[in-house]
Design an enzyme around this catalytic site. Structure first.
Site, PDB file in Angstrom:
ATOM      1  N   TYR A  47       0.830  -1.197   0.000  1.00  0.00           N
ATOM      2  CA  TYR A  47       0.000   0.000   0.000  1.00  0.00           C
ATOM      3  C   TYR A  47       0.867   1.250   0.000  1.00  0.00           C
ATOM      4  O   TYR A  47       1.491   1.598   1.007  1.00  0.00           O
ATOM      5  CB  TYR A  47      -0.939   0.012   1.206  1.00  0.00           C
ATOM      6  CG  TYR A  47      -1.939  -1.128   1.265  1.00  0.00           C
ATOM      7  CD1 TYR A  47      -2.134  -1.982   0.184  1.00  0.00           C
ATOM      8  CD2 TYR A  47      -2.691  -1.356   2.408  1.00  0.00           C
ATOM      9  CE1 TYR A  47      -3.046  -3.012   0.242  1.00  0.00           C
ATOM     10  CE2 TYR A  47      -3.610  -2.377   2.477  1.00  0.00           C
ATOM     11  CZ  TYR A  47      -3.779  -3.214   1.389  1.00  0.00           C
ATOM     12  OH  TYR A  47      -4.683  -4.244   1.455  1.00  0.00           O
ATOM     13  N   GLY A 193     -19.383   1.476  -3.150  1.00  0.00           N
ATOM     14  CA  GLY A 193     -20.689   1.052  -3.621  1.00  0.00           C
ATOM     15  C   GLY A 193     -20.758   0.645  -5.074  1.00  0.00           C
ATOM     16  O   GLY A 193     -21.797   0.227  -5.561  1.00  0.00           O
TER      17      GLY A 193
END
Length: 280
Positions: A47, A193
């Site tokens: 990351y 989403g």
């Protein structure tokens, strides 16, 4: 059955630490989550090339080490005897700690599992890590791991799991439960989403919006509640905002009826056969 070692909700950190101007808010979000019980912090050497680990280290300054669980992950190509010990040491340095609660093989690679497992077991013996696990391992990968000496010491498998990606429910999740392997669900909010296979956004889905209003929660919280209803699963949503973090943690208190889950199943159907393990 839930593993008492792990909270139901932890905190993901992918892409945190990439923008210096956001670091203070990101640290505040992580600390707020810890105060609310989301004490498992997940990161990885991948990351931001270590920037996420450094941010976590900054966020944890002043936090009692015993009050948090830190999980990091090693690249597959660093999971051999020539590199894993250095990778682990670098992660510890960036995180500002002398041990990891969890150290995961980030995804299956070319290094033989027998070599990786032996090294992970040495890291446990040295006190560098307390437990180890894997990430992005499908059922066949887990079965192969189980055949390796020491492989059954794997305590956790971190995989993508959200309402729009339910494939693990067919065989991987039941297998992990049967073997006592905890599951950590990354991207439980489906990357904000977005439901890629169906080309629509979960956050604006009419059914989910209607049910969220009925329940008195946000769609984000309903998505997390879906993951949290599964025994033996910890969700690790990412948040760069303390308010969002608090909303995420409160999702554990949402009550959804069986009838409401049944409605969701008619639109976001559970798997009816083996599916390829999603990673994004």
């Amino acid at each position: 059955m839930n593993n008492p070692l792990f909270p139901r909700i932890g905190q993901g950190t992918w892409r945190l630490g990439d923008e210096p101007s956001l670091a203070a808010a990101e640290c505040a979000a992580l600390r707020r989550g810890i105060k609310l019980g989301a004490t498992l912090i997940d990161t990885a050497e991948m990351y931001g090339d270590g920037r996420s680990e450094a941010l976590v280290g900054r966020a944890l300054q002043g936090v009692a080490r015993r009050d948090v669980q830190i999980c990091s992950k090693v690249y597959p190509w660093n999971a051999d005897r020539a590199h894993i010990f250095t990778s682990c040491a670098d992660s510890l340095r960036r995180l500002g700690t002398d041990y990891l609660d969890l150290y995961l093989l980030h995804w299956p690679g070319d290094v033989p599992l027998v070599e990786t497992v032996a090294c992970l077991e040495e890291l446990v013996a040295q006190g560098q890590i307390r437990h180890w696990g894997v990430s992005n391992f499908d059922t066949a990968d887990m079965q192969a791991l189980w055949r390796v000496p020491g492989g059954q010491h794997c305590i956790i498998n971190q995989v993508l799991y959200h309402l729009g990606s339910r494939g693990i429910e067919w065989d991987l999740l039941p297998w992990c439960r049967a073997q006592g392997v905890h599951v950590m669900a990354y991207s439980p909010l489906a990357e904000g989403g977005k439901l890629r296979p169906y080309g629509r956004n979960l956050l604006s889905d009419p059914l989910l919006c209607r049910l969220a209003e009925e329940i008195g929660c946000t769609v984000h919280q309903l998505l997390l509640a879906f993951v949290l209803q599964q025994p033996g699963v910890t969700a690790i949503p990412k948040s760069a905002n303390a308010t969002h973090t608090e909303s995420n943690v409160r999702a554990a208190d949402i009550a959804v009826t069986d009838a409401q889950w049944a409605q969701i199943d008619t639109v976001f159907c559970p798997p009816t056969s083996k599916m390829h393990l999603d990673i994004n």
